[in-house]
Design a protein around this motif. Structure first.
Motif, PDB file in Angstrom:
ATOM      1  N   THR A 224       0.848  -1.175   0.000  1.00 21.68           N
ATOM      2  CA  THR A 224       0.000   0.000   0.000  1.00 21.68           C
ATOM      3  C   THR A 224       0.895   1.241   0.000  1.00 21.68           C
ATOM      4  OG1 THR A 224      -0.083  -0.165   2.411  1.00 21.68           O
ATOM      5  CG2 THR A 224      -1.912  -1.118   1.179  1.00 21.68           C
ATOM      6  N   GLY A 225       0.333   2.371  -0.315  1.00 28.39           N
ATOM      7  CA  GLY A 225       1.139   3.567  -0.499  1.00 28.39           C
ATOM      8  C   GLY A 225       0.821   4.705   0.442  1.00 28.39           C
ATOM      9  N   ASN A 226       1.434   4.692   1.625  1.00 29.20           N
ATOM     10  CA  ASN A 226       1.383   5.894   2.462  1.00 29.20           C
ATOM     11  C   ASN A 226       2.584   6.748   2.058  1.00 29.20           C
ATOM     12  OD1 ASN A 226       0.860   7.817   4.422  1.00 29.20           O
ATOM     13  ND2 ASN A 226       1.939   6.703   6.019  1.00 29.20           N
ATOM     14  N   CYS A 227       2.415   7.513   0.984  1.00 33.07           N
ATOM     15  CA  CYS A 227       3.518   8.281   0.397  1.00 33.07           C
ATOM     16  C   CYS A 227       3.604   9.673   1.030  1.00 33.07           C
ATOM     17  CB  CYS A 227       3.310   8.421  -1.106  1.00 33.07           C
ATOM     18  SG  CYS A 227       3.173   6.840  -1.962  1.00 33.07           S
ATOM     19  N   HIS A 228       4.839  10.105   1.309  1.00 35.22           N
ATOM     20  CA  HIS A 228       5.088  11.381   1.984  1.00 35.22           C
ATOM     21  C   HIS A 228       5.697  12.419   1.050  1.00 35.22           C
ATOM     22  CE1 HIS A 228       4.908   8.540   5.351  1.00 35.22           C
ATOM     23  NE2 HIS A 228       4.747   9.565   6.163  1.00 35.22           N
ATOM     24  N   ILE A 229       5.372  13.673   1.317  1.00 39.60           N
ATOM     25  CA  ILE A 229       6.088  14.796   0.720  1.00 39.60           C
ATOM     26  C   ILE A 229       6.610  15.667   1.856  1.00 39.60           C
ATOM     27  CG2 ILE A 229       5.928  16.877  -0.684  1.00 39.60           C
ATOM     28  CD1 ILE A 229       3.952  15.484  -2.444  1.00 39.60           C
ATOM     29  N   TYR A 230       7.919  15.882   1.849  1.00 42.67           N
ATOM     30  CA  TYR A 230       8.563  16.723   2.868  1.00 42.67           C
ATOM     31  C   TYR A 230       8.931  18.069   2.256  1.00 42.67           C
ATOM     32  CZ  TYR A 230      12.338  18.613   5.753  1.00 42.67           C
ATOM     33  OH  TYR A 230      13.143  19.450   6.499  1.00 42.67           O
ATOM     34  N   VAL A 231       8.414  19.136   2.864  1.00 42.90           N
ATOM     35  CA  VAL A 231       8.736  20.496   2.443  1.00 42.90           C
ATOM     36  C   VAL A 231       9.889  20.979   3.319  1.00 42.90           C
ATOM     37  CG1 VAL A 231       7.874  22.821   2.033  1.00 42.90           C
ATOM     38  CG2 VAL A 231       6.330  20.858   1.764  1.00 42.90           C
ATOM     39  N   THR A 336       5.065   3.166   4.156  1.00 39.35           N
ATOM     40  CA  THR A 336       4.877   1.779   3.746  1.00 39.35           C
ATOM     41  C   THR A 336       5.978   1.338   2.782  1.00 39.35           C
ATOM     42  OG1 THR A 336       3.382   2.556   2.002  1.00 39.35           O
ATOM     43  CG2 THR A 336       2.375   1.786   4.057  1.00 39.35           C
ATOM     44  N   GLY A 337       6.990   2.200   2.612  1.00 31.90           N
ATOM     45  CA  GLY A 337       8.125   1.836   1.765  1.00 31.90           C
ATOM     46  C   GLY A 337       7.869   2.012   0.290  1.00 31.90           C
ATOM     47  N   HIS A 338       6.913   2.842  -0.062  1.00 32.45           N
ATOM     48  CA  HIS A 338       6.515   3.011  -1.465  1.00 32.45           C
ATOM     49  C   HIS A 338       7.260   4.172  -2.123  1.00 32.45           C
ATOM     50  CE1 HIS A 338       3.973   3.587  -4.978  1.00 32.45           C
ATOM     51  NE2 HIS A 338       3.278   2.497  -4.689  1.00 32.45           N
ATOM     52  N   SER A 339       6.786   5.404  -1.928  1.00 31.96           N
ATOM     53  CA  SER A 339       7.366   6.579  -2.596  1.00 31.96           C
ATOM     54  C   SER A 339       7.329   7.788  -1.675  1.00 31.96           C
ATOM     55  CB  SER A 339       6.588   6.913  -3.880  1.00 31.96           C
ATOM     56  OG  SER A 339       6.591   5.833  -4.766  1.00 31.96           O
ATOM     57  N   GLU A 340       8.451   8.520  -1.636  1.00 32.43           N
ATOM     58  CA  GLU A 340       8.545   9.729  -0.813  1.00 32.43           C
ATOM     59  C   GLU A 340       9.266  10.811  -1.619  1.00 32.43           C
ATOM     60  OE1 GLU A 340       6.987   8.474   1.699  1.00 32.43           O
ATOM     61  OE2 GLU A 340       7.684   6.394   1.713  1.00 32.43           O
ATOM     62  N   GLU A 356      18.887   8.329   2.917  1.00 35.70           N
ATOM     63  CA  GLU A 356      18.432   7.863   4.228  1.00 35.70           C
ATOM     64  C   GLU A 356      16.970   7.474   4.306  1.00 35.70           C
ATOM     65  OE1 GLU A 356      19.788  10.447   7.427  1.00 35.70           O
ATOM     66  OE2 GLU A 356      21.560  11.016   6.243  1.00 35.70           O
ATOM     67  N   VAL A 357      16.153   7.889   3.346  1.00 39.76           N
ATOM     68  CA  VAL A 357      14.755   7.471   3.340  1.00 39.76           C
ATOM     69  C   VAL A 357      14.665   6.080   2.724  1.00 39.76           C
ATOM     70  CG1 VAL A 357      12.492   7.911   2.322  1.00 39.76           C
ATOM     71  CG2 VAL A 357      13.791   9.788   3.323  1.00 39.76           C
ATOM     72  N   ASP A 358      14.073   5.150   3.467  1.00 40.13           N
ATOM     73  CA  ASP A 358      14.097   3.730   3.092  1.00 40.13           C
ATOM     74  C   ASP A 358      12.810   3.346   2.367  1.00 40.13           C
ATOM     75  OD1 ASP A 358      14.917   1.133   2.854  1.00 40.13           O
ATOM     76  OD2 ASP A 358      14.327   0.562   4.888  1.00 40.13           O
ATOM     77  N   SER A 359      12.681   3.796   1.114  1.00 40.87           N
ATOM     78  CA  SER A 359      11.512   3.460   0.308  1.00 40.87           C
ATOM     79  C   SER A 359      11.948   3.038  -1.082  1.00 40.87           C
ATOM     80  CB  SER A 359      10.550   4.655   0.215  1.00 40.87           C
ATOM     81  OG  SER A 359       9.961   4.911   1.475  1.00 40.87           O
ATOM     82  N   ALA A 360      11.039   2.425  -1.814  1.00 47.22           N
ATOM     83  CA  ALA A 360      11.373   1.918  -3.139  1.00 47.22           C
ATOM     84  C   ALA A 360      11.704   3.027  -4.127  1.00 47.22           C
ATOM     85  CB  ALA A 360      10.214   1.069  -3.674  1.00 47.22           C
ATOM     86  N   CYS A 361      11.015   4.164  -4.017  1.00 45.13           N
ATOM     87  CA  CYS A 361      11.237   5.300  -4.917  1.00 45.13           C
ATOM     88  C   CYS A 361      11.333   6.573  -4.089  1.00 45.13           C
ATOM     89  CB  CYS A 361      10.107   5.431  -5.930  1.00 45.13           C
ATOM     90  SG  CYS A 361       9.913   3.992  -7.007  1.00 45.13           S
ATOM     91  N   VAL A 362      12.377   7.342  -4.294  1.00 51.21           N
ATOM     92  CA  VAL A 362      12.594   8.570  -3.533  1.00 51.21           C
ATOM     93  C   VAL A 362      12.861   9.702  -4.527  1.00 51.21           C
ATOM     94  CG1 VAL A 362      13.833   9.637  -1.623  1.00 51.21           C
ATOM     95  CG2 VAL A 362      13.638   7.151  -1.727  1.00 51.21           C
ATOM     96  N   TYR A 363      12.143  10.807  -4.374  1.00 46.01           N
ATOM     97  CA  TYR A 363      12.160  11.899  -5.340  1.00 46.01           C
ATOM     98  C   TYR A 363      12.724  13.182  -4.748  1.00 46.01           C
ATOM     99  CZ  TYR A 363       8.751   9.148  -8.066  1.00 46.01           C
ATOM    100  OH  TYR A 363       8.118   8.168  -8.785  1.00 46.01           O
ATOM    101  N   VAL A 364      13.298  13.991  -5.617  1.00 51.32           N
ATOM    102  CA  VAL A 364      13.664  15.368  -5.288  1.00 51.32           C
ATOM    103  C   VAL A 364      12.897  16.278  -6.234  1.00 51.32           C
ATOM    104  CG1 VAL A 364      15.521  17.069  -5.166  1.00 51.32           C
ATOM    105  CG2 VAL A 364      15.967  14.699  -4.514  1.00 51.32           C
ATOM    106  N   ASN A 365      12.067  17.144  -5.676  1.00 46.20           N
ATOM    107  CA  ASN A 365      11.339  18.158  -6.439  1.00 46.20           C
ATOM    108  C   ASN A 365      10.481  17.569  -7.558  1.00 46.20           C
ATOM    109  OD1 ASN A 365      12.481  20.183  -4.846  1.00 46.20           O
ATOM    110  ND2 ASN A 365      14.224  20.441  -6.219  1.00 46.20           N
TER     111      ASN A 365
END
Length: 415
Positions: A224-231, A336-340, A356-365
Motif C-alpha cells: 500500500t502507499g502511504n507516500c510522503h512529501i517533505y517540504v 509503507t516503503g513506497h514513494s517519498e 536515508e529514506v528507506d523506500s522503493a522510490c525517492v524523489y527530489v522536487n
C-alpha cells in the motif's frame, strides 16, 4: 466445485511452450491483442457497465469506482500499453555473465522466464491486460484472479486476448482467468506450489496481508502507499504547493498518491496556509498536529493512526518538524516503503533524503505520482514492489524473470 488445480496445470503446460517461443512470435501476438482490444471495445464496455452498476448498488467509494470504470479512451490506453511492451527489448536469453574457470569450465548466467505467475487483484480490470502483456513478453504463463467487482470486465478482456492468441497460433492457456469469485478459491490458489512459481497480490492492505501470511507459493509484496512529501526549509514554496496538489489530487485511488505531508518549521508559517487553501479549494481535508493547526484553522486534529493511513480519498495528514533528521525519522516510521519526495533547493538536504529514506522510490522536487512502470519507461507494470528481495519499485519485464547458470565443459570431472 471450481477446479483451480486444472486451471493451474494447463497454465504450467502452456508456460513450457511460451518459454521457448521466439521474440517475433511474441511481439506479433501482442500487437494482435492490442488491435483486438480496440476493435472489440464495445464488448469490454458492455461487461464493464455491469460491474459499474453493481458497484454503484454496493456503494463503492469514488476512488475505487474510478479504478473500475473503463472508457473508450482508457481501453485505447491499455492497448497502447500492450504495444509499448511489444516494443521493449526481450529480457529472456540475456547473458548476464560468462567466465572461464581455471579448470576450463565456462560458467555463464542467463535470464530465463519465471514460469507461471499468479496475480490476485481487486477492482482494476486494466491489471488484467497489463499483467498478461508483461508476463507473456517475459515468457511466462499467467493465472489471474480478479475481484468479484470486476468479473464481467475481466471475462470480456480475457476472451478477447484468448481469441487473439489462437489467431496468432499461440496456446491460449498462457492466460487463465479464475472465473469463480469465491474466496475459498483464493486460499486454494495460494497453495498451488506444484504449478505456480510466483504470486503477486495487488490491492488493499487486507488482500496483500492475507496473501503474505497464508501463501505457500513464493510472494512478491506490492505494498500500500502511504507516500510522503517533505517540504524542506530550503524549498521553493510555489513548487511545493503545485507538487502537493498533483501528488494528492491528480488521482485519488492510486498507491502513488501522497497521503502525508511533513513540513519544516522554518517555512511552516508561510507554506501551510498556501497548501491548506489550495487543497481545501478541492474539498481535501488536512489532519494535522497541534503546530500545523495553530497556523491554519482549516486543519483538523490528527491522531496517531492518521500518520500511517493510506486514505485513497480527499484526506491528507500533516506534521511540522524542526529538522531534516526529524523528517526522515517520521517518514521511515510511518511509510509503507513506497514513494517519498523532498521539496528543496539545497543539494545536501536532497542527497541525505535520497540516501536515508528507506523506500522503493525517492524523489527530489517531483510528484510521487511518477512511480509507475509507464512513466519509468517499462511500458505497463505488474505492480510496485515494496519489499527488498528480487524486485523493488515498479516491476517491469526483468522483474518477471529468473536466472540460471549454464556451464560448458569438455570432459571435466571433480577430484
Amino acid at each position: 466445485m471450481y477446479d483451480i488445480k486444472a486451471v493451474c496445470e494447463k497454465a504450467k503446460k502452456a508456460s513450457r511452450i511460451i518459454a521457448r517461443t521466439g521474440i517475433e512470435e511474441k511481439n506479433k501476438a501482442l500487437l494482435m491483442v492490442a488491435d483486438a482490444l480496440c476493435s472489440r471495445k464495445n464488448e469490454i464496455i458492455k461487461g464493464n457497465k455491469i460491474d459499474v452498476s453493481n458497484a454503484e448498488d454496493n456503494n463503492m467509494s469514488p476512488a475505487l469506482m474510478d479504478r473500475l470504470k473503463l472508457t473508450d479512451e482508457r481501453i485505447e490506453g491499455i492497448a497502447e500499453g500492450v504495444r509499448q511492451v511489444a516494443a521493449l527489448e526481450d529480457p529472456v536469453g540475456e547473458v548476464l555473465s560468462m567466465k572461464k574457470r581455471p579448470n576450463g569450465l565456462l560458467v555463464g548466467q542467463v535470464r530465463v522466464p519465471m514460469g507461471v505467475i499468479g496475480i490476485i487483484y481487486e477492482s482494476r480490470p486494466n491489471v488484467t491486460i497489463d499483467t498478461f502483456a508483461l508476463c507473456f513478453k517475459a515468457g511466462n504463463a499467467v493465472v489471474l484472479r480478479g475481484g468479484s467487482d470486476c468479473i464481467h470486465s475481466n471475462l470480456a478482456l480475457v476472451k478477447i486476448v484468448k481469441d487473439a492468441l489462437i489467431e496468432a497460433g499461440i496456446d491460449p492457456d498462457v492466460i487463465s482467468l479464475v472465473e469463480d469469485t469465491d474466496r475459498e478459491i483464493v486460499n486454494q490458489m495460494m497453495k498451488m506450489n506444484q504449478y505456480l512459481d510466483l504470486l503477486i497480490p495487488r490491492g488493499g492492505a487486507g488482500l496483500i496481508n492475507n496473501v503474505i501470511q497464508n501463501a505457500t507459493v513464493p510472494v512478491i509484496q506490492t505494498g500500500t502507499g502511504n507516500c510522503h512529501i517533505y517540504v524542506d526549509k530550503y524549498a521553493d514554496l510555489d513548487m511545493a504547493v503545485k507538487i502537493i496538489r498533483n501528488a494528492k489530487l491528480q488521482r485519488l485511488g492510486v498507491c502513488n498518491a501522497a497521503e502525508s505531508l511533513v513540513i519544516h518549521s522554518d517555512v511552516a508559517e508561510d507554506v501551510i496556509p498556501l497548501i491548506a487553501a489550495d487543497l481545501a479549494s478541492d474539498g481535501c481535508e488536512i489532519r494535522g498536529d497541534e503546530r500545523s493547526q495553530s497556523i491554519s484553522n482549516i486543519i483538523v486534529p490528527a491522531n496517531e493512526e492518521d500518520y500511517g493511513t493510506e486514505y485513497l480519498a480527499k484526506i491528507i495528514s500533516a506534521k511540522v518538524v524542526d529538522s531534516l533528521d526529524e523528517a526522515i525519522e517520521h517518514i521511515n516510521k510511518y511509510s509503507t516503503g513506497h514513494s517519498e519526495a523532498i521539496i528543496t533547493e539545497d543539494y545536501n538536504s536532497s542527497q541525505r533524503f535520497l540516501n536515508e529514506v528507506d523506500s522503493a522510490c525517492v524523489y527530489v522536487n517531483a510528484s510521487t505520482r511518477f512511480t509507475d512502470g509507464f512513466e519509468f519507461g517499462f511500458g505497463a507494470e505488474i505492480g510496485i514492489s515494496t519489499q527488498k528481495l528480487h524486485a523493488r519499485g515498479p516491476m517491469g519485464l526483468t522483474a518477471l524473470t529468473s536466472t540460471k547458470y549454464i556451464v560448458y565443459g569438455n570432459g571435466q570431472i571433480r577430484s
